[in-house]
Design a protein around this motif. Sequence first.
Motif, PDB file in Angstrom:
ATOM      1  N   LEU A 264       0.826  -0.977   0.027  1.00  9.59           N
ATOM      2  CA  LEU A 264      -0.005   0.018   0.167  1.00  9.59           C
ATOM      3  C   LEU A 264       0.689   1.285   0.111  1.00  9.59           C
ATOM      4  N   THR A 267      -0.261   3.901  -2.484  1.00  6.90           N
ATOM      5  CA  THR A 267      -1.624   4.456  -2.468  1.00  6.90           C
ATOM      6  C   THR A 267      -1.785   5.615  -1.791  1.00  6.90           C
ATOM      7  N   LYS A 268      -2.923   6.081  -1.929  1.00 12.46           N
ATOM      8  CA  LYS A 268      -3.322   7.567  -1.220  1.00 12.46           C
ATOM      9  C   LYS A 268      -3.600   7.422   0.287  1.00 12.46           C
ATOM     10  N   LEU A 269      -3.518   5.976   0.717  1.00 13.70           N
ATOM     11  CA  LEU A 269      -3.737   5.718   2.042  1.00 13.70           C
ATOM     12  C   LEU A 269      -2.760   6.323   3.187  1.00 13.70           C
ATOM     13  N   LEU A 271      -0.680   5.484   6.007  1.00 11.31           N
ATOM     14  CA  LEU A 271      -0.355   4.085   6.698  1.00 11.31           C
ATOM     15  C   LEU A 271       0.228   4.469   7.916  1.00 11.31           C
ATOM     16  N   VAL A 287      -5.423   2.137   8.708  1.00  7.49           N
ATOM     17  CA  VAL A 287      -5.194   2.997   7.774  1.00  7.49           C
ATOM     18  C   VAL A 287      -5.981   4.271   7.855  1.00  7.49           C
ATOM     19  N   GLN A 288      -5.560   5.384   7.055  1.00  4.59           N
ATOM     20  CA  GLN A 288      -6.501   6.848   7.026  1.00  4.59           C
ATOM     21  C   GLN A 288      -6.789   6.872   5.495  1.00  4.59           C
ATOM     22  N   SER A 289      -8.118   7.166   5.515  1.00  8.45           N
ATOM     23  CA  SER A 289      -8.461   7.607   4.029  1.00  8.45           C
ATOM     24  C   SER A 289      -9.353   8.835   4.275  1.00  8.45           C
ATOM     25  N   ARG A 292     -13.017   7.371   3.362  1.00  9.88           N
ATOM     26  CA  ARG A 292     -13.017   6.167   4.300  1.00  9.88           C
ATOM     27  C   ARG A 292     -14.149   5.339   3.945  1.00  9.88           C
ATOM     28  N   LEU A 295     -14.502   3.779   0.633  1.00  8.99           N
ATOM     29  CA  LEU A 295     -13.565   2.799   0.631  1.00  8.99           C
ATOM     30  C   LEU A 295     -13.864   1.421   1.181  1.00  8.99           C
ATOM     31  N   ARG A 339     -11.545   9.211   9.574  1.00 12.82           N
ATOM     32  CA  ARG A 339     -10.669   8.677   8.596  1.00 12.82           C
ATOM     33  C   ARG A 339     -10.184   7.445   8.847  1.00 12.82           C
ATOM     34  N   THR A 362      -8.145   1.592  -3.527  1.00 15.58           N
ATOM     35  CA  THR A 362      -7.754   3.037  -3.534  1.00 15.58           C
ATOM     36  C   THR A 362      -8.059   3.679  -4.862  1.00 15.58           C
TER      37      THR A 362
END
Length: 364
Positions: A264, A267-269, A271, A287-289, A292, A295, A339, A362
């Motif tokens: 990951l 990715t845009k996550l 971590l 993880v944070q998104s 969220r 996802l 998130r 993602t």
Amino acid sequence: MNIPFLDLAAINTEAGTQLDAALTRVRAASHYILGPELEAFENEFANYCGAGHCVGVGNGLEALVLALRAAGIGPGDEVIVPSHTFIATWLAVTSCGATVVPVEPIPAGFNIDPSGIEAAITPRTRAIIPVHLYGEPADMDAINAVAQKHGLFVLEDAAQAHGARFKGRRTGALGHAAAFSFYPAKNLGALGDGGAVVTNDKALADRIRALRSYGSTERYVHPVQGGNSRLDEMQAACLRVKLPGLDAGNARRRQQAGQYLEALASTKLVLPSPAPAGEPVWHLFVVQSAERDQLQKTLAAAGIATLIHYPCPPHLQGAYAAMGFRRGAFPRAEALADRVLSLPIGWDFDIAGTAQAVAQATRI
């Protein structure tokens, strides 16, 4: 794919024959409360943590409560707690009649920010409860330095951190006492509720032993008002079976976390990034998104179960509405609640395929 968040049946099957034998042993002995299995487990877990004493209790929340009560924490006292944690940390304080004083997490992580602790101290402050959230140790050197300066009791909330280390020392021996939960989903999980307090302070341990059993250490003699919170023999026997395999289970979690981190990375996550001084045990891989919720839906459609730890911070829960906190009071905790997303970890599943599917999600 069909990836549950956690498969307890698979985890317990790994030690199935030994668990069956342990339960049979307890049943044959017909000693179900405060017996030899508990005494043996208390000794074994204290040794594992590198501490002098372990007191088995009913669950993780009561481990926190009894440790605070044994330390003399009560009405009129303030206890510093993280703003981002499971509500049990707060409930333990208010159950003793004390007041919670929340402190935000570090800017780039999940655990309490030591730099915010000293600013929160008042003449009524009696204790600090650092939480080793998601299995990552808090910065105990900085926390203990503040506590020592102000004469404060430090109670580790180690409910998610069985076997984690900070600068080579295990959680459980990093403060004045530590509270553990053995809820079935923990890294060291029982077949029901259970908990323990670990400490190097014999006098504190003795007070907890009395408080867990009606305020008594001698039958029908009750010098203090206690309760009923005892780790029973069946659960202690099961935990004795599982304890020798804890390090191997934690090693599997570390390997899985490493695969997630690698897969990951692009990715845009956001971590998790544990501090170098700590050795996490990855109770959760969080993880944070910014997207969220979407996802989580995308992963569910792909057959991957996820959870949110935690969707609403304690200060915005109805249980603490009387404290008058409003949204914006603790922005870091609130941002994390909006998130964070926990991915499957800790059992034998297709980690490579799962990580690849998360990476793909993602990009959708």
